[in-house]
Design an enzyme around this catalytic site. Structure first.
Site, PDB file in Angstrom:
ATOM      1  N   GLU A  94       0.829  -1.219   0.000  1.00 28.28           N
ATOM      2  CA  GLU A  94       0.000   0.000   0.000  1.00 28.28           C
ATOM      3  C   GLU A  94       0.861   1.267   0.000  1.00 28.28           C
ATOM      4  O   GLU A  94       0.564   2.249   0.667  1.00 28.28           O
ATOM      5  CB  GLU A  94      -0.985  -0.022   1.176  1.00 28.28           C
TER       6      GLU A  94
ATOM      7  N   GLU B  85      -5.234  -8.646   0.437  1.00 28.02           N
ATOM      8  CA  GLU B  85      -5.934  -8.429   1.709  1.00 28.02           C
ATOM      9  C   GLU B  85      -7.390  -8.174   1.376  1.00 28.02           C
ATOM     10  O   GLU B  85      -7.708  -7.338   0.521  1.00 28.02           O
ATOM     11  CB  GLU B  85      -5.358  -7.245   2.484  1.00 28.02           C
TER      12      GLU B  85
END
Length: 319
Positions: free
Chosen positions: A156, A260
């Site tokens: 991220e 995720e």
């Protein structure tokens, strides 16, 4: 490498790695931002794994998927300091016994907030090689594993919210750091594959490290009913939540994972997520696997929604 025994990566129930660095954050008022919890009667919300569909994996520190046979990947989270790395050997055995791959997310920090550096300090130390020994030690252990391993480093990275101290760096700085770490991985664990894993935000293309450094692309996709209502004005389903990130990475020609994944809300909200997560869809031809994050979030969400409980067995999350 700082390596102390006061923090182990193993639960007492199963040999899988756990996120130990949760913060003392305020919980949401109601689960998933839903004021009326009576709308939640589903007690086990695990995704349906469809025959011939997308592969399914899980980060599963509580062992809820331990005996489920159609789980392809065991997800692990690993800080690169302040950790007992002997746990990796047990995780390897656990995955082998279940015929699972390992997806190891290496987070370039300590889970202990007292050990944390500022974003600038971390960037400087990584760029000048101060943490090469940390990465090399972990990579050498990965190189000894018998299970197939995919390494996901510094996920991220395009998110500028401040959640991760390695995220939001200048794109070229991140690319240099990522390549440095993957070069070390290639030296110590040549069979391990490499996952570049943005969150799925519009600025992610600037952080792409190049085809030679990426075997898979991983995205993060979470569905929280209370957040959807506030941010988008209406609930969203899995395909809607995946589309932006997928469209941005499809052109790289790499297999796409949802590295995720989780959802929470009322029965009417989560049921489509449960049913659709592993369905093959024409609009996502490169999507190959989704990996469920089976725990309470370690960070608070916007709109005072607290830390959502993604765990599939409801009512079992710990602080």
């Amino acid at each position: 490498m700082k390596n102390i025994k006061r923090r182990t990566l193993l639960t007492t129930a199963v040999t899988s790695l756990v996120v130990a660095g949760s913060y003392p954050l305020t919980r949401a008022q109601g689960v998933g931002g839903i004021a009326n919890s009576t709308a939640q009667t589903i007690r086990d919300k695990r995704p349906v794994v469809h025959d011939g569909g997308i592969r399914f994996g899980a980060y599963d520190p509580h062992g809820d998927f331990a005996s489920q046979h159609n789980v392809s990947t065991e997800g692990l989270f690993l800080p690169w300091e302040d950790v007992d790395l002997d746990s990796l050997k047990l995780a390897d055995t656990y995955a082998q016994e279940r015929n699972r791959n390992l997806l190891i997310t290496i987070e370039p920090w300590s889970w202990d907030v007292g050990w944390r550096l500022t974003s600038g300090q971390l960037r400087q130390k990584v760029m000048r090689g101060d943490y090469d020994v940390n990465m090399r030690t972990i990579a050498a252990l990965i190189g000894q594993m018998k299970s197939p391993v995919i390494v996901r480093w510094g996920q991220e990275m395009e998110d500028t919210s401040g959640r991760f101290s390695w995220a939001g760096w200048a794109p070229q700085d991140y690319i240099t750091a990522y390549r440095r770490m993957m070069d070390i991985l290639r030296q110590e664990a040549p069979k391990a594959e490499r996952m570049w894993s943005p969150k799925g935000l519009p600025n992610l293309p600037a952080y792409y490290p190049g085809d030679n450094y990426v075997d898979q692309v991983g995205l993060s996709v979470f569905g929280l009913e209370g957040y959807d209502e506030r941010a988008y004005g209406a609930p969203r389903n899995f395909p809607q939540s995946l589309k932006q990130g997928y469209d941005l990475v499809e052109g790289y020609g790499k297999p796409v994972w949802v590295a995720e994944f989780g959802y929470e809300g009322s029965d009417g909200y989560i049921t489509p997520w449960m049913q659709e997560a592993t369905l093959k869809r024409d609009e996502f031809p490169e999507l190959v696997e989704v990996v469920y994050f089976n725990d309470r979030d370690v960070h608070a969400w916007p709109f005072n929604l607290g830390r959502p409980d993604w765990r599939v067995v409801r009512g079992q999350a710990t602080n």
